[in-house]
Design a protein around this motif. Structure first.
Motif, PDB file in Angstrom:
ATOM      1  N   LEU A 120       0.823  -1.206   0.000  1.00  0.00           N
ATOM      2  CA  LEU A 120       0.000   0.000   0.000  1.00  0.00           C
ATOM      3  C   LEU A 120       0.860   1.260   0.000  1.00  0.00           C
ATOM      4  CD1 LEU A 120      -2.847  -0.968   2.469  1.00  0.00           C
ATOM      5  CD2 LEU A 120      -3.064  -0.580   0.020  1.00  0.00           C
ATOM      6  N   SER A 121       1.941   1.222   0.747  1.00  0.00           N
ATOM      7  CA  SER A 121       2.857   2.364   0.787  1.00  0.00           C
ATOM      8  C   SER A 121       3.455   2.609  -0.595  1.00  0.00           C
ATOM      9  CB  SER A 121       3.957   2.104   1.811  1.00  0.00           C
ATOM     10  OG  SER A 121       4.873   3.150   1.823  1.00  0.00           O
ATOM     11  N   THR A 122       3.842   1.545  -1.257  1.00  0.00           N
ATOM     12  CA  THR A 122       4.384   1.651  -2.618  1.00  0.00           C
ATOM     13  C   THR A 122       3.322   2.214  -3.558  1.00  0.00           C
ATOM     14  OG1 THR A 122       5.844  -0.233  -2.217  1.00  0.00           O
ATOM     15  CG2 THR A 122       5.433   0.355  -4.510  1.00  0.00           C
ATOM     16  N   ASP A 123       2.093   1.717  -3.413  1.00  0.00           N
ATOM     17  CA  ASP A 123       1.002   2.205  -4.265  1.00  0.00           C
ATOM     18  C   ASP A 123       0.746   3.692  -4.031  1.00  0.00           C
ATOM     19  OD1 ASP A 123       0.776  -0.369  -5.228  1.00  0.00           O
ATOM     20  OD2 ASP A 123      -1.067  -0.844  -4.106  1.00  0.00           O
ATOM     21  N   VAL A 124       0.770   4.116  -2.785  1.00  0.00           N
ATOM     22  CA  VAL A 124       0.540   5.528  -2.458  1.00  0.00           C
ATOM     23  C   VAL A 124       1.657   6.389  -3.046  1.00  0.00           C
ATOM     24  CG1 VAL A 124       0.514   7.195  -0.564  1.00  0.00           C
ATOM     25  CG2 VAL A 124      -0.883   5.140  -0.418  1.00  0.00           C
ATOM     26  N   GLU A 125       2.884   5.926  -2.962  1.00  0.00           N
ATOM     27  CA  GLU A 125       4.003   6.682  -3.550  1.00  0.00           C
ATOM     28  C   GLU A 125       3.817   6.808  -5.057  1.00  0.00           C
ATOM     29  OE1 GLU A 125       7.717   4.896  -2.417  1.00  0.00           O
ATOM     30  OE2 GLU A 125       7.342   5.212  -0.281  1.00  0.00           O
ATOM     31  N   GLN A 126       3.396   5.710  -5.704  1.00  0.00           N
ATOM     32  CA  GLN A 126       3.167   5.741  -7.149  1.00  0.00           C
ATOM     33  C   GLN A 126       2.035   6.698  -7.488  1.00  0.00           C
ATOM     34  OE1 GLN A 126       4.962   4.313  -9.647  1.00  0.00           O
ATOM     35  NE2 GLN A 126       3.660   5.520 -10.974  1.00  0.00           N
ATOM     36  N   LEU A 127       0.981   6.667  -6.690  1.00  0.00           N
ATOM     37  CA  LEU A 127      -0.140   7.586  -6.922  1.00  0.00           C
ATOM     38  C   LEU A 127       0.291   9.036  -6.737  1.00  0.00           C
ATOM     39  CD1 LEU A 127      -3.083   5.678  -5.228  1.00  0.00           C
ATOM     40  CD2 LEU A 127      -2.790   6.123  -7.662  1.00  0.00           C
ATOM     41  N   SER A 128       1.133   9.288  -5.758  1.00  0.00           N
ATOM     42  CA  SER A 128       1.643  10.648  -5.558  1.00  0.00           C
ATOM     43  C   SER A 128       2.435  11.110  -6.769  1.00  0.00           C
ATOM     44  CB  SER A 128       2.530  10.713  -4.309  1.00  0.00           C
ATOM     45  OG  SER A 128       1.777  10.568  -3.149  1.00  0.00           O
ATOM     46  N   THR A 129       3.256  10.228  -7.287  1.00  0.00           N
ATOM     47  CA  THR A 129       4.028  10.547  -8.489  1.00  0.00           C
ATOM     48  C   THR A 129       3.092  10.823  -9.658  1.00  0.00           C
ATOM     49  OG1 THR A 129       5.835   9.142  -7.722  1.00  0.00           O
ATOM     50  CG2 THR A 129       5.814   9.696 -10.055  1.00  0.00           C
ATOM     51  N   ASP A 130       2.063   9.993  -9.799  1.00  0.00           N
ATOM     52  CA  ASP A 130       1.098  10.180 -10.888  1.00  0.00           C
ATOM     53  C   ASP A 130       0.369  11.512 -10.747  1.00  0.00           C
ATOM     54  OD1 ASP A 130       1.869   7.700 -11.810  1.00  0.00           O
ATOM     55  OD2 ASP A 130       0.041   6.660 -11.143  1.00  0.00           O
ATOM     56  N   VAL A 131      -0.017  11.859  -9.530  1.00  0.00           N
ATOM     57  CA  VAL A 131      -0.724  13.119  -9.292  1.00  0.00           C
ATOM     58  C   VAL A 131       0.185  14.301  -9.616  1.00  0.00           C
ATOM     59  CG1 VAL A 131      -1.676  14.605  -7.485  1.00  0.00           C
ATOM     60  CG2 VAL A 131      -2.395  12.230  -7.628  1.00  0.00           C
ATOM     61  N   GLU A 132       1.446  14.211  -9.232  1.00  0.00           N
ATOM     62  CA  GLU A 132       2.386  15.283  -9.558  1.00  0.00           C
ATOM     63  C   GLU A 132       2.526  15.443 -11.069  1.00  0.00           C
ATOM     64  OE1 GLU A 132       6.116  14.669  -7.564  1.00  0.00           O
ATOM     65  OE2 GLU A 132       5.162  14.633  -5.588  1.00  0.00           O
ATOM     66  N   GLN A 133       2.602  14.311 -11.774  1.00  0.00           N
ATOM     67  CA  GLN A 133       2.726  14.349 -13.233  1.00  0.00           C
ATOM     68  C   GLN A 133       1.465  14.952 -13.852  1.00  0.00           C
ATOM     69  OE1 GLN A 133       5.393  13.664 -15.186  1.00  0.00           O
ATOM     70  NE2 GLN A 133       4.159  14.453 -16.850  1.00  0.00           N
ATOM     71  N   LEU A 134       0.310  14.563 -13.334  1.00  0.00           N
ATOM     72  CA  LEU A 134      -0.940  15.121 -13.846  1.00  0.00           C
ATOM     73  C   LEU A 134      -1.024  16.625 -13.587  1.00  0.00           C
ATOM     74  CD1 LEU A 134      -3.479  12.322 -12.862  1.00  0.00           C
ATOM     75  CD2 LEU A 134      -2.770  12.961 -15.168  1.00  0.00           C
ATOM     76  N   SER A 135      -0.551  17.045 -12.433  1.00  0.00           N
ATOM     77  CA  SER A 135      -0.542  18.485 -12.126  1.00  0.00           C
ATOM     78  C   SER A 135       0.337  19.235 -13.115  1.00  0.00           C
ATOM     79  CB  SER A 135      -0.052  18.725 -10.700  1.00  0.00           C
ATOM     80  OG  SER A 135      -0.960  18.221  -9.764  1.00  0.00           O
ATOM     81  N   THR A 136       1.482  18.663 -13.417  1.00  0.00           N
ATOM     82  CA  THR A 136       2.391  19.270 -14.395  1.00  0.00           C
ATOM     83  C   THR A 136       1.716  19.331 -15.762  1.00  0.00           C
ATOM     84  OG1 THR A 136       4.300  18.418 -13.188  1.00  0.00           O
ATOM     85  CG2 THR A 136       4.661  19.077 -15.474  1.00  0.00           C
ATOM     86  N   ASP A 137       1.057  18.240 -16.142  1.00  0.00           N
ATOM     87  CA  ASP A 137       0.368  18.203 -17.433  1.00  0.00           C
ATOM     88  C   ASP A 137      -0.744  19.248 -17.496  1.00  0.00           C
ATOM     89  OD1 ASP A 137       2.031  16.122 -18.126  1.00  0.00           O
ATOM     90  OD2 ASP A 137       0.505  14.546 -17.918  1.00  0.00           O
ATOM     91  N   VAL A 138      -1.485  19.396 -16.413  1.00  0.00           N
ATOM     92  CA  VAL A 138      -2.567  20.381 -16.371  1.00  0.00           C
ATOM     93  C   VAL A 138      -2.001  21.791 -16.514  1.00  0.00           C
ATOM     94  CG1 VAL A 138      -4.283  21.442 -14.853  1.00  0.00           C
ATOM     95  CG2 VAL A 138      -4.229  18.962 -15.110  1.00  0.00           C
ATOM     96  N   GLU A 139      -0.911  22.059 -15.842  1.00  0.00           N
ATOM     97  CA  GLU A 139      -0.291  23.386 -15.958  1.00  0.00           C
ATOM     98  C   GLU A 139       0.150  23.655 -17.397  1.00  0.00           C
ATOM     99  OE1 GLU A 139      -0.123  25.978 -13.876  1.00  0.00           O
ATOM    100  OE2 GLU A 139      -1.370  24.727 -12.573  1.00  0.00           O
TER     101      GLU A 139
END
Length: 99
Positions: free
Chosen positions: A35-54
């Motif tokens: 779960l910790s690994t999954d949360v880290e991956q999701l955080s990375t994905d969210v950061e990437q999506l934020s960058t894409d949105v910007e």
């Protein structure tokens, strides 16, 4: 003798319960790590999506600027065309009247 047997049975049951608890605890630990690994991956994905949105916001702003420029240019071309048509019409009328 029966109390010794009962005591042995009780100890065996306690040890079996402890083994099951240890196994379950190990599985829980593995699950938490996953779960910790999954949360880290999701955080990375969210950061990437934020960058894409910007980036998309910036591209949209640029596109809006271009569309505005094209609209203004189109209006100017239409005004020029009407001006040329009006000038040509007036020229034809004046030429016809003065002959």
């Amino acid at each position: 003798m029966q109390s010794t047997e009962e005591s042995d049975n009780f100890q065996r049951q306690v040890l079996e319960s402890l083994d099951r608890l240890t196994t379950n605890l190990g599985q829980l630990s593995t699950d938490v790590e996953q779960l910790s690994t999954d949360v880290e991956q999701l955080s990375t994905d969210v950061e990437q999506l934020s960058t894409d949105v910007e980036q998309l916001k910036q591209e949209l702003a640029l596109t809006n600027t271009r569309v505005d420029t094209y609209q203004k240019a189109s209006n100017q071309v239409v005004n020029l065309a009407f001006g040329l048509i009006a000038t040509a019409t007036i020229t034809i009328i004046i030429t016809t009247v003065t002959r």
